[in-house]
Design a protein around this motif. Structure first.
Motif, short mmCIF file in Angstrom:
data_model
loop_
_atom_site.label_atom_id
_atom_site.label_comp_id
_atom_site.label_asym_id
_atom_site.label_seq_id
_atom_site.Cartn_x
_atom_site.Cartn_y
_atom_site.Cartn_z
N ARG A 138 -68.85 -38.26 35.97
CA ARG A 138 -69.23 -38.46 34.57
C ARG A 138 -69.38 -39.95 34.27
NH1 ARG A 138 -64.66 -36.93 30.66
NH2 ARG A 138 -64.01 -39.02 31.27
N GLY A 139 -68.42 -40.76 34.71
CA GLY A 139 -68.48 -42.20 34.47
C GLY A 139 -69.67 -42.85 35.13
N LYS A 140 -69.97 -42.46 36.38
CA LYS A 140 -71.11 -43.04 37.08
C LYS A 140 -72.42 -42.68 36.40
CE LYS A 140 -69.79 -45.71 40.34
NZ LYS A 140 -70.17 -47.14 40.29
N ALA A 141 -72.54 -41.42 35.94
CA ALA A 141 -73.77 -41.01 35.25
C ALA A 141 -73.97 -41.84 33.99
CB ALA A 141 -73.70 -39.52 34.91
N VAL A 142 -72.91 -42.02 33.21
CA VAL A 142 -73.01 -42.82 31.98
C VAL A 142 -73.31 -44.27 32.32
CG1 VAL A 142 -71.74 -43.65 29.96
CG2 VAL A 142 -71.49 -41.27 30.70
N VAL A 144 -77.01 -44.71 33.30
CA VAL A 144 -77.90 -44.65 32.13
C VAL A 144 -77.81 -45.92 31.30
CG1 VAL A 144 -78.35 -43.44 29.96
CG2 VAL A 144 -77.87 -42.13 32.04
N ILE A 145 -76.58 -46.37 30.99
CA ILE A 145 -76.40 -47.55 30.14
C ILE A 145 -76.99 -48.79 30.81
CG2 ILE A 145 -74.71 -49.09 29.11
CD1 ILE A 145 -72.95 -46.70 28.58
N VAL A 146 -76.62 -49.03 32.07
CA VAL A 146 -77.10 -50.24 32.76
C VAL A 146 -78.61 -50.18 32.93
CG1 VAL A 146 -77.00 -51.53 34.92
CG2 VAL A 146 -74.90 -50.62 33.92
N TYR A 189 -83.79 -52.24 31.35
CA TYR A 189 -85.20 -51.99 31.01
C TYR A 189 -85.57 -52.69 29.69
CZ TYR A 189 -89.21 -49.52 29.07
OH TYR A 189 -90.41 -49.23 28.48
N LEU A 190 -84.71 -52.55 28.68
CA LEU A 190 -84.98 -53.19 27.39
C LEU A 190 -85.00 -54.70 27.53
CD1 LEU A 190 -82.79 -50.97 25.01
CD2 LEU A 190 -85.27 -50.89 25.35
N CYS A 191 -84.10 -55.25 28.32
CA CYS A 191 -84.05 -56.69 28.53
C CYS A 191 -85.30 -57.19 29.24
CB CYS A 191 -82.80 -57.05 29.32
SG CYS A 191 -82.60 -58.80 29.67
N PHE A 192 -85.71 -56.50 30.31
CA PHE A 192 -86.92 -56.90 31.03
C PHE A 192 -88.16 -56.75 30.16
CE2 PHE A 192 -84.58 -55.45 35.11
CZ PHE A 192 -83.91 -56.66 35.16
N VAL A 228 -84.73 -49.02 36.56
CA VAL A 228 -84.19 -47.88 37.32
C VAL A 228 -83.43 -48.36 38.55
CG1 VAL A 228 -84.84 -45.87 38.70
CG2 VAL A 228 -85.93 -46.26 36.48
N LEU A 229 -83.97 -49.37 39.24
CA LEU A 229 -83.29 -49.90 40.42
C LEU A 229 -81.94 -50.50 40.06
CD1 LEU A 229 -86.21 -51.63 42.37
CD2 LEU A 229 -85.05 -49.49 42.94
N VAL A 230 -81.91 -51.27 38.97
CA VAL A 230 -80.64 -51.87 38.55
C VAL A 230 -79.66 -50.78 38.14
CG1 VAL A 230 -79.55 -53.38 36.85
CG2 VAL A 230 -81.75 -54.02 37.84
N GLY A 231 -80.15 -49.75 37.45
CA GLY A 231 -79.27 -48.65 37.05
C GLY A 231 -78.66 -47.94 38.24
N PHE A 232 -79.48 -47.60 39.23
CA PHE A 232 -78.97 -46.89 40.40
C PHE A 232 -78.17 -47.79 41.34
CE2 PHE A 232 -82.17 -43.65 39.33
CZ PHE A 232 -81.38 -42.52 39.45
#
Length: 364
Positions: free
Chosen positions: A214-218, A221-223, A228-231, A244-248
């Protein structure tokens, strides 16, 4: 030495519960090692079922029946999955193809930018070192591209298996959620009677794995969304792909953040050059990584057993070597499993058994 090992073995495995736990762990690891590819859909479904069990439990607390709760959560899951499949995946694929096509041009521009460094830092960086570094990096990237292309061509047949997974995995997730109690009863019926330590370890690991997934999924998504918004704010190209790369990348502790820094830096350098905008992009990216490691992770994983970074990196290397992606993904829970087993073997009942056995040996 042999006598010491014999005494240790006698103390540890004189308890039938310890023997049962040991045999279960060996059998489980052997099955995953030898049949991991066959069991991959079940593992994926199990991860998703753990992830969706948390909202199901929240709905159960409101008084809804389990079947209704499962249907509500499962419908939402399928809806999100279809949206991602129809809207995000095509964009990510298009950006990936474009990025790969522009990679030679990026490398050429990178060489030009790097050649300016000897003029900016004379006496510290030589042109020969720059040329050697660029040539070595280019050869490695070309070899990686050829290897990736050959693997893609050789795995065209796997597209059919992917379609099967898209059908089988959702069905498995639904029935795992719907028939959770029945499936657990079947597992308990198979396990032997001497399972005190198994129950102790499984109770702890069930909580650990649920919180971790659960923590990893959240966290992903957050990161990913914040990146994405920052870029996008900096008008950086391939913003969705890089987000997506940074998130995963958070799935691989410590190592993932270091690896994904290269494409972010390369794209920013190709677009902005050695400019203030490039510096601001990298500063923003490093701030995101710092906030993730120092704020988000402690908040999300406060209930997960704290492990020393040395143990986490060792777990990533060892279990990743055994099981690839899934070994890396479950590195922290598997390290926690090792810790839980050691704790269980040192539990009061087990230590009492060792003491009793030692007293008997002393009296004899």
């Amino acid at each position: 030495m042999l006598q010491y090992l014999k005494d240790w073995y006698t103390r540890k495995f004189s308890d039938p519960d310890a023997v049962t736990l040991f045999l279960l762990l060996v059998t489980s690891f052997a099955v995953i090692i030898f049949f991991g590819d066959i069991l991959a859909p079940i593992i994926v479904a199990l991860v998703l079922a753990y992830l969706l069990e948390w909202p199901v439990q929240r709905l159960l607390q409101t008084g809804l029946p389990r079947l209704t709760s499962v249907l509500v959560v499962y419908t939402g899951f399928i809806g999100v999955f279809i949206i991602l499949l129809l809207f995000m995946v095509p964009v990510i694929w298009q950006q990936t193809v474009t990025l790969v096509a522009e990679l030679p041009q990026m490398l050429s521009q990178l060489k030009v930018l790097l050649n300016r460094l000897p003029e900016m830092f004379p006496g510290y960086i030589s042109e020969a070192n720059i040329n050697h570094y660029v040539q070595s990096t280019t050869e490695k990237l070309l070899a990686f591209g050829e290897n990736l292309l050959s693997q893609s061509l050789s795995r065209l047949v796997g597209a059919m298996a992917l379609l099967i997974y898209l059908i089988v995995v959702p069905l498995l997730v639904f029935f795992m959620l719907k028939d959770k109690r029945q499936l657990l009863d079947h597992i308990n019926a198979i396990l032997p009677n001497n399972r005190r330590l198994i129950s102790q370890v499984s109770d702890e690991m069930n909580l650990q794995i649920m919180n971790y997934i659960r923590g990893k999924a959240v966290e992903v998504v957050i990161v990913g969304v914040v990146s994405y918004l920052c870029f996008t704010l900096f008008d950086l190209r391939y913003a969705l792909l890089l987000g997506v790369l940074v998130g995963f990348s958070v799935l691989i502790p410590y190592i993932g953040a270091a690896v994904v820094t290269l494409p972010v830096m390369l794209v920013a350098l190709f677009q902005f050059g050695w400019s203030a905008m490039f510096a601001w992009v990298m500063i923003a990216y490093l701030v995101i990584q710092a906030l993730d490691g120092n704020v988000l992770v402690p908040l999300l994983f406060s209930e997960v057993v704290n492990l020393n970074p040395v143990y986490i990196i060792a777990a990533v290397l060892v279990f990743g070597g055994f099981w690839g992606f899934w070994g890396v993904f479950f590195a922290i829970p598997l390290a926690s499993l090792v810790k839980a087993v050691i704790t269980a073997l040192r539990s009061p009942l087990t230590m009492a058994t060792e003491t009793k056995l030692a007293d008997q040996e002393a009296n004899s």
